[in-house]
Design a protein around this motif. Sequence first.
Motif, mmCIF file in Angstrom:
data_model
loop_
_atom_site.group_PDB
_atom_site.id
_atom_site.type_symbol
_atom_site.label_atom_id
_atom_site.label_comp_id
_atom_site.label_asym_id
_atom_site.label_seq_id
_atom_site.Cartn_x
_atom_site.Cartn_y
_atom_site.Cartn_z
ATOM 1 N N LYS A 56 4.987 26.909 11.359
ATOM 2 C CA LYS A 56 6.404 26.912 10.976
ATOM 3 C C LYS A 56 7.055 25.590 11.359
ATOM 4 C CE LYS A 56 7.043 31.850 11.556
ATOM 5 N NZ LYS A 56 7.571 32.888 12.453
ATOM 6 N N SER A 57 6.753 25.129 12.549
ATOM 7 C CA SER A 57 7.316 23.874 13.030
ATOM 8 C C SER A 57 6.859 22.697 12.163
ATOM 9 C CB SER A 57 6.910 23.650 14.485
ATOM 10 O OG SER A 57 7.380 22.425 14.952
ATOM 11 N N VAL A 58 5.581 22.665 11.851
ATOM 12 C CA VAL A 58 5.037 21.585 11.023
ATOM 13 C C VAL A 58 5.636 21.647 9.621
ATOM 14 C CG1 VAL A 58 2.927 20.716 9.940
ATOM 15 C CG2 VAL A 58 2.902 21.360 12.349
ATOM 16 N N ALA A 59 5.816 22.858 9.081
ATOM 17 C CA ALA A 59 6.338 23.027 7.722
ATOM 18 C C ALA A 59 7.783 22.560 7.588
ATOM 19 C CB ALA A 59 6.214 24.482 7.297
ATOM 20 N N ARG A 60 8.495 22.452 8.694
ATOM 21 C CA ARG A 60 9.859 21.905 8.619
ATOM 22 C C ARG A 60 9.856 20.414 8.298
ATOM 23 N NH1 ARG A 60 10.983 25.863 12.730
ATOM 24 N NH2 ARG A 60 10.576 24.455 14.461
#
Length: 110
Positions: A49-53
Amino acid sequence: DGAYGYRPRRNAVDAVKEVHRLMCRGYTDVVDADLSKYFDTIPHSDLLKSVARRIVDRNVLRLIKLWLRVPVEERDSNGKRRMSGGKSNKCGTPQGGVISPLLCKRRDLS
């Protein structure tokens, strides 16, 4: 810059010399940290989720997800083989994997 463990052209003697140099300059505190099992505890869902931001390319995100789920083979001092990770794994990044330090940093920034 202050890390000496497992760094090219750096060793424990260099670390002691640097501590001594800084103490002579008036510094009084030394921090020695070991991030034991840190890479093993990173939850894949939160990490992705963090990377996808920051990354919107589906193919890159899929590659990272596959990277996180790759099985890792290790051998103990007796040469006995041990497997960890794999498709069912839900947390951790392979230690020594070239992307692991970047992914752990991404977790810290989220």
